[in-house]
Enzyme design. Structure first.
Site, PDB file in Angstrom:
ATOM      1  N   HIS A   1      -1.475-110.777  35.611  1.00 28.83           N
ATOM      2  CA  HIS A   1      -0.216-110.124  35.537  1.00 28.83           C
ATOM      3  C   HIS A   1      -0.560-109.574  33.979  1.00 28.83           C
ATOM      4  O   HIS A   1      -0.040-108.271  33.633  1.00 28.83           O
ATOM      5  CB  HIS A   1       0.702-110.663  35.767  1.00 28.83           C
ATOM      6  CG  HIS A   1       2.174-109.957  35.604  1.00 28.83           C
ATOM      7  ND1 HIS A   1       2.841-109.334  36.659  1.00 28.83           N
ATOM      8  CD2 HIS A   1       2.852-109.524  34.606  1.00 28.83           C
ATOM      9  CE1 HIS A   1       3.826-108.718  36.389  1.00 28.83           C
ATOM     10  NE2 HIS A   1       3.814-108.900  35.074  1.00 28.83           N
ATOM     11  N   GLU A   2      -0.518-110.388  33.019  1.00 30.48           N
ATOM     12  CA  GLU A   2      -0.336-109.911  31.656  1.00 30.48           C
ATOM     13  C   GLU A   2      -1.600-109.176  31.301  1.00 30.48           C
ATOM     14  O   GLU A   2      -1.495-108.154  30.356  1.00 30.48           O
ATOM     15  CB  GLU A   2      -0.399-111.393  30.727  1.00 30.48           C
ATOM     16  CG  GLU A   2       0.996-112.167  31.089  1.00 30.48           C
ATOM     17  CD  GLU A   2       2.238-111.395  31.102  1.00 30.48           C
ATOM     18  OE1 GLU A   2       2.481-110.427  30.580  1.00 30.48           O
ATOM     19  OE2 GLU A   2       3.149-111.866  31.919  1.00 30.48           O
TER      20      GLU A   2
ATOM     21  N   HIS B   1      -1.080-105.514  31.834  1.00 36.01           N
ATOM     22  CA  HIS B   1      -0.091-105.041  31.079  1.00 36.01           C
ATOM     23  C   HIS B   1      -1.051-104.050  30.085  1.00 36.01           C
ATOM     24  O   HIS B   1      -0.601-103.097  29.394  1.00 36.01           O
ATOM     25  CB  HIS B   1       0.780-105.669  30.259  1.00 36.01           C
ATOM     26  CG  HIS B   1       1.920-106.030  31.170  1.00 36.01           C
ATOM     27  ND1 HIS B   1       2.790-104.847  31.943  1.00 36.01           N
ATOM     28  CD2 HIS B   1       2.624-107.151  31.712  1.00 36.01           C
ATOM     29  CE1 HIS B   1       3.522-105.534  32.702  1.00 36.01           C
ATOM     30  NE2 HIS B   1       3.586-106.783  32.342  1.00 36.01           N
TER      31      HIS B   1
ATOM     32  N   GLU C   1       6.291-102.969  34.905  1.00 35.45           N
ATOM     33  CA  GLU C   1       6.112-104.403  35.701  1.00 35.45           C
ATOM     34  C   GLU C   1       5.651-104.188  37.007  1.00 35.45           C
ATOM     35  O   GLU C   1       5.162-105.033  37.799  1.00 35.45           O
ATOM     36  CB  GLU C   1       7.773-104.774  35.453  1.00 35.45           C
ATOM     37  CG  GLU C   1       8.152-105.200  34.232  1.00 35.45           C
ATOM     38  CD  GLU C   1       7.217-106.290  33.515  1.00 35.45           C
ATOM     39  OE1 GLU C   1       6.343-106.814  34.179  1.00 35.45           O
ATOM     40  OE2 GLU C   1       7.382-106.533  32.422  1.00 35.45           O
TER      41      GLU C   1
END
Length: 638
Positions: free
Chosen positions: A484-485, A488, A507
């Site tokens: 997930h990170e 980004h 997000e």
């Protein structure tokens, strides 16, 4: 007149008048003091005139060079305040005693026109007024407005960049506009030439930024501070074009400042870090917070020996000993980013060294070109962003499946990181590369942050914060959060929302892509097992979304709360982040989940393979830029 902003409301004001002046580069020179829980030092800001005030001149190039020669003769008669010989190696603590800071209960020492000197600090200003002040003769002086909160500003001055040896090379192509203001115009034109250097001269640019930041001051500037802003002016200067384009600010943070948190790590040692505050970095340094203020930066940070300074910089900094017991750490960034992405963590972090099998994985996967990328090689060279040393234009970077990475943690968590985190990073980085292509950033640090961290993770350029909570959850929890990170880096950082109320762009994509990345990282799972895993997560997310919709305010559930006014700014560039200070919003997942289900529906409609191909093309077209929802969907499907 600007709309009056009430700091007690739920909306976060972005006060900086970016339409008039735009920060292009910051240089920070800071000392971290754990005893007083204060970060103090100097910041130098380099500006360009904003889009509303840019003007051209017909003055020839030769005029500026001759003007430089002439103004060198004038400097002896012009006062210069507090010359700075070496910003990167000196502490400015001794300067603070020379300037008193007035609190609310102290005598108001402003003159009858409401002007404040560097020996005064006003409070209670909560709006940017009209970006001007009325002077004795009825003329308006230009007012530079910066975002600032919970800071003690001690002094502001103009920087005499024309005093830098060798700087005349940047005057040959400059054009002066007013022969009656030779020196002021010369300084601003030097800054213009410096900030517009081509990308292949980035090393020279950083060198001269550093030299200019060490130049002597050439006059103190008037300033006032308010609840949300720092306002600066120079008497007699009425336009942004004529306002100093290089200013130096002495300041220090407050222990209660909301941009950083002072705490202890899991081993009981002191540390401080930026924890993703709703007010972003305005309580760490005066800045321009609006996303449109894309800038580069350099930072030198001094702290006691034994502490490690990690930052969102392109280089893996090595400490330099300045004196016994004091180390200095230097980082820089050449990709323009919003000031909110600046990240720092200072603590007694220990590096978790790579094991032999991890190094082997990195070596084997570092350079490769997935077949899925062959279809869009034709437009990899085309970039739509402002010029900077872009990895998408670097042939070696385009083949780098796994960027260099490091892991840091408190001493007591090192073994957990070795067992459960370290080996996952190259797998997740490689999976992300296979999906989206070129990594936007050249390296990655992963830090296990203290237990008071309120989220599972936070991504910034070149660095990811992870909660200790992901470590006991086994490979699945640790891997999915890491994915997930990492996502980004593309959505949220390399491609950002032009309006922060559209946080779903960041997000929603990260939540959707974490499943894709993690499926590809788990090479031992069959297609059927991967799909079963994803369907179970979708069900759990749906239940979470349903619960939030039923138990939260309706206005907090809207993906575009500003509706048709999304992305709009005031004439000065100031705006608000709607619900940005709403306390319960921090704990809500609705923007993650609604965005995820929207993107999941689109992928199912057009097919996952076609959808991911569209994402790759979108990334290559829009990296380094800010987007709104409508641009995003047009870019994806047209």
């Amino acid at each position: 007149m600007e709309t009056q902003l009430d700091p007690m409301k739920d909306d976060l004001p972005l006060m900086a008048n970016t339409s008039y002046m735009l920060v292009k580069h910051y240089i920070l020179d800071l000392d971290v003091d754990f005893k007083s829980k204060v970060i103090e030092g100097v910041i130098v800001l380099f500006f360009e005139t904003g889009s509303r005030y840019r003007k051209t001149s017909s003055t020839g190039k030769d005029d500026c060079q001759s003007q430089f020669d002439e103004t060198c003769k004038m400097r002896a008669s012009e006062p210069c305040h507090i010359p700075v010989t070496n910003v990167s190696a000196c502490s400015f603590k001794t300067e603070y005693n020379d300037f008193a800071v007035c609190g609310k209960g102290e005598e108001d020492t402003s003159d009858k026109n409401g002007n404040y000197s560097n020996e005064e600090q006003a409070s209670g200003i909560s709006s940017s007024k009209d970006c001007c002040d009325i002077e004795n003769h009825g003329n308006k002086d230009f007012l530079l407005v910066l975002d600032c909160c919970d800071l003690s500003v001690l002094k502001v001055e103009e920087v005499d960049v024309a005093a830098v040896s060798g700087i005349e090379k940047f005057t040959r192509s400059a054009k002066l506009t007013d022969v009656s203001k030779e020196l002021e115009n010369l300084r601003n034109q030097i800054i213009h030439e410096l900030v517009t250097l081509p990308a292949d001269r980035w090393k020279e640019q950083l060198y001269y930024f550093t030299r200019c930041s060490q130049a002597p001051g050439c006059g103190e500037l008037l300033f006032t501070t308010g609840t949300w802003s720092l306002e600066i002016k120079k008497s007699g200067i009425q336009t942004p074009t004529d306002f100093p384009h290089a200013i130096r600010i002495w300041y220090k943070t407050k222990p209660e400042g909301r941009s950083v948190t002072w705490t202890t790590d899991q081993s009981g040692r002191p540390c401080v870090y930026t924890m993703g505050s709703p007010i972003n970095n305005r309580a760490l340094f005066p800045c321009q917070e609006p996303p449109v203020a894309l800038s580069t930066w350099q930072a030198s940070v001094r702290t006691a020996a034994g502490f490690v300074v990690l930052m969102s910089g392109e280089n893996s900094a090595e400490p330099v000993q300045l004196q016994e017991g004091i180390l200095s750490w230097y980082y820089y960034v050449t990709m323009p980013m919003p000031a909110s992405t600046f990240t720092i963590a200072v603590g007694c972090w220990q590096e978790v060294k790579k094991q032999s099998f991890t190094a082997a994985i990195q070596t084997n996967t570092e350079f490769s070109l997935p077949s899925s990328q062959a279809s869009f090689r034709w437009h990899e060279e085309i970039c739509g962003h402002v010029e900077y040393p872009c990895r998408f234009q670097n042939p070696a970077a385009r083949l780098q499946a796994v960027i260099p990475y490091r892991v840091f943690a408190p001493w007591c968590l090192m073994e957990h990181c070795k067992e459960r985190l370290l080996h996952l990073i190259p797998q997740c980085l490689s999976a992300a590369y296979t999906t989206l292509g070129t990594h936007p950033f050249s390296r990655l640090d992963v830090l296990i942050v203290p237990s008071n961290f309120s989220s599972l993770g936070m991504a910034s350029p070149h660095i990811i914060f992870l909660s200790q909570s992901v470590l006991p959850g086994g490979s699945h929890l640790c891997g999915t959060r890491l994915c997930h990170e990492i996502a980004h880096a593309w959505f949220g950082l390399a491609i950002g929302a032009r309006d922060w109320t559209e946080e779903w762009i960041s997000e929603g994509f990260a939540t959707f892509l974490e499943d894709i990345f993690w499926a590809r990282a788990q090479q031992q799972l069959s297609h059927h097992e991967v799909k079963g895993q994803q369907e179970l997560k979708a069900l759990l997310r749906w239940r979470r979304l349903r619960d939030e919709v039923q138990n939260s305010e309706e206005e907090l559930q809207v993906l575009r709360p500003k509706k048709e006014s999304t992305g709009e700014l005031s004439e000065s560039g100031a705006s608000v982040v709607k619900h940005g200070l709403k306390a319960e919003k921090i704990f809500m997942q609705v923007h993650y989940l609604k965005g995820y289900f929207l993107l999941r529906s689109l992928a199912r409609t057009i097919g996952e393979a076609s959808y991911l191909a569209s994402l790759r093309k979108f990334v290559h077209k829009f990296h380094g830029q800010l987007v709104l929802s409508q641009v995003l969907f047009l870019g994806l499907f047209l």
